[in-house]
Design an enzyme around this catalytic site. Structure first.
Site, mmCIF file in Angstrom:
data_model
loop_
_atom_site.group_PDB
_atom_site.id
_atom_site.type_symbol
_atom_site.label_atom_id
_atom_site.label_comp_id
_atom_site.label_asym_id
_atom_site.label_seq_id
_atom_site.Cartn_x
_atom_site.Cartn_y
_atom_site.Cartn_z
ATOM 1 N N GLU A 37 -58.966 -16.999 -22.686
ATOM 2 C CA GLU A 37 -57.589 -16.541 -22.499
ATOM 3 C C GLU A 37 -56.996 -17.056 -21.191
ATOM 4 O O GLU A 37 -55.823 -17.402 -21.126
ATOM 5 C CB GLU A 37 -57.515 -15.010 -22.548
ATOM 6 C CG GLU A 37 -57.554 -14.436 -23.946
ATOM 7 C CD GLU A 37 -56.409 -14.939 -24.818
ATOM 8 O OE1 GLU A 37 -55.259 -14.943 -24.366
ATOM 9 O OE2 GLU A 37 -56.684 -15.347 -25.959
ATOM 10 N N CYS A 192 -44.858 -21.398 -36.314
ATOM 11 C CA CYS A 192 -43.593 -21.217 -35.605
ATOM 12 C C CYS A 192 -43.656 -22.004 -34.288
ATOM 13 O O CYS A 192 -43.579 -21.453 -33.205
ATOM 14 C CB CYS A 192 -43.354 -19.729 -35.357
ATOM 15 S SG CYS A 192 -41.665 -19.363 -34.879
ATOM 16 N N CYS A 199 -41.029 -23.444 -41.305
ATOM 17 C CA CYS A 199 -40.547 -22.185 -41.891
ATOM 18 C C CYS A 199 -40.947 -22.044 -43.354
ATOM 19 O O CYS A 199 -41.162 -20.923 -43.824
ATOM 20 C CB CYS A 199 -39.037 -22.074 -41.729
ATOM 21 S SG CYS A 199 -38.552 -22.092 -39.995
ATOM 22 N N CYS A 202 -44.062 -20.112 -43.658
ATOM 23 C CA CYS A 202 -44.152 -18.906 -42.829
ATOM 24 C C CYS A 202 -44.009 -17.627 -43.665
ATOM 25 O O CYS A 202 -43.065 -17.499 -44.448
ATOM 26 C CB CYS A 202 -43.058 -18.951 -41.760
ATOM 27 S SG CYS A 202 -43.083 -17.482 -40.720
ATOM 28 N N CYS A 208 -36.546 -13.557 -41.427
ATOM 29 C CA CYS A 208 -36.359 -14.159 -40.095
ATOM 30 C C CYS A 208 -34.890 -14.527 -39.913
ATOM 31 O O CYS A 208 -34.340 -15.358 -40.640
ATOM 32 C CB CYS A 208 -37.247 -15.390 -39.969
ATOM 33 S SG CYS A 208 -36.972 -16.272 -38.437
HETATM 34 FE FE1 SF4 Z 1 -40.636 -18.998 -36.998
HETATM 35 FE FE2 SF4 Z 1 -38.874 -17.651 -38.445
HETATM 36 FE FE3 SF4 Z 1 -39.480 -20.119 -39.142
HETATM 37 FE FE4 SF4 Z 1 -41.268 -18.167 -39.415
HETATM 38 S S1 SF4 Z 1 -39.355 -18.400 -40.485
HETATM 39 S S2 SF4 Z 1 -41.641 -20.237 -38.582
HETATM 40 S S3 SF4 Z 1 -40.799 -16.874 -37.654
HETATM 41 S S4 SF4 Z 1 -38.489 -19.475 -37.250
#
Ligand code: SF4
Length: 353
Positions: A37, A192, A199, A202, A208
């Site tokens: 970390e 992200c 996206c 995601c 989002c």
């Molecule tokens: Fe990031 Fe939103 Fe795209 Fe997901 S949908 S990768 S949280 S910007």
């Protein structure tokens, strides 16, 4: 999106797509997680892995780290940058041996009291190593949250930071804390991402706000940029016979604190260096070549390094009376922490001579 939905989506994404093979995830101990970390503060996983492996191979536990010479710790850190991290790790290892019997503490208060550990790192170590329930707010998490909620203020601003801490706490599950912590870091690091968020892959896409608005890369909002000041310094690469170069240990605080480097002068006119050397180092020198300027950027200024090679005139031992100086053998280098540009210049010197 409710916190329950957030957790469920994140954890099932993590089970399929998260990182499960990082070196610090094997034989997981608080010590190993802590080292990783700290190395990961300001540094990407791919850069950290080789440094982490070498570090853990040499210092397998807190006691070995505490007993080590700081020069050796800094040597293993050379090139990773932000050297205060290495000094703080070493200092913390000594404190853990003194106050906690050599075992990494389990209480949040004791962990955050260690040098170089802030709220997010303390939370990450305790969650990842012990499955303890603490939130984190590193760069990855800030990016995900500011995009998810379209927070259009700089995250470093106090009120915005508090708002982000409240959100990261809100989403925290009751169970699987280690997985959740790794998952949110992984989502930020692999999906992200800063300049090219994926996206379509995601799990948060449908909720989002930045994605809905078509502008994820506008977040997190950057701090208004300051123009950084420019500084100049001459690094004197003074050689004597048998390919030995003079190095001086830098003061423990400040840039490259505790690392070894060339004598430095604010004098950038090489014709004035012999007089400067006589006065400051007590050595008579003859300058030889000026090398191209090396530019190095710190968070608060740009440094222009003017490397100049020089040779000793006659023999003088005066410099050996100064504390923390060494004639560094180019052909048989010993292990000591070197600032990254110094390491590169030594390599060039080695190739030239
Ligand atoms: Fe990031 Fe939103 Fe795209 Fe997901 S949908 S990768 S949280 S910007």
């Amino acid at each position: 999106m409710t916190p329950i939905t957030f957790r469920r989506r994140l954890l099932s994404w993590f089970d399929k797509h998260g990182r499960h093979e990082l070196p610090w995830q094997k034989n997981r101990t608080a010590y190993r997680v802590w080292v990783s970390e700290v190395m990961l503060q300001q540094t990407q996983v791919t850069t950290v892995i080789p440094y982490y492996r070498k570090f853990i191979k040499r210092f397998a536990n807190i006691k070995q780290l505490a007993e080590a010479n700081i020069d050796e710790v800094l040597h293993l850190w050379t090139g990773l940058g932000y050297y205060a991290r290495a000094r703080n790790l070493h200092k913390s290892a000594l404190l853990i041996c003194r106050d906690h019997g050599g075992r990494f503490p389990k209480s949040f208060e004791a962990v955050i009291a260690l040098p170089g550990i802030g709220r997010s790192t303390a939370g990450a170590v305790l969650a990842l190593a012990n499955d303890a329930r603490y939130p984190i707010l590193d760069g990855n998490v800030k990016r995900v949250l500011t995009r998810l909620h379209a927070i259009d203020r700089w995250p470093g601003e106090k009120q915005t930071e508090q708002e982000l801490w409240a959100l990261t706490e809100l989403y925290l599950p009751q169970k699987r804390l280690a997985d959740f912590t790794q998952a949110i870091m992984d989502l930020g690091a692999t999906v992200c991402t800063r300049s090219n968020p994926q996206c379509d892959d995601c799990p948060m896409r449908s909720d989002c706000v930045a994605f809905q608005n078509g502008n994820p890369t506008d977040y997190p909002v950057a701090k208004k940029r300051k123009v950084l000041p420019e500084k100049h310094v001459t690094m004197l690469m003074l050689e004597r016979e048998k390919k030995e170069v003079l190095l001086i240990r830098r003061p423990p605080v400040g840039i490259w604190g505790g690392l070894w480097g060339f004598p430095e002068s604010e004098q950038t006119d090489p014709s004035l260096l012999p007089a400067w050397s006589k006065k400051t180092l007590g050595l008579q020198i003859k300058t030889q070549q000026q090398w191209p300027v090396v530019r190095h950027t710190f968070s608060h200024f740009h440094l222009h390094i003017h490397p100049v090679t020089a040779a000793l005139v006659g023999e003088s031992n005066a410099v050996m009376e100064l504390a923390d100086t060494v004639w560094y053998k180019l052909d048989h280098p010993d292990r000591r922490g070197l600032a990254a540009p110094v390491k590169r210049l030594l390599q060039q010197l080695r190739n030239e001579t």
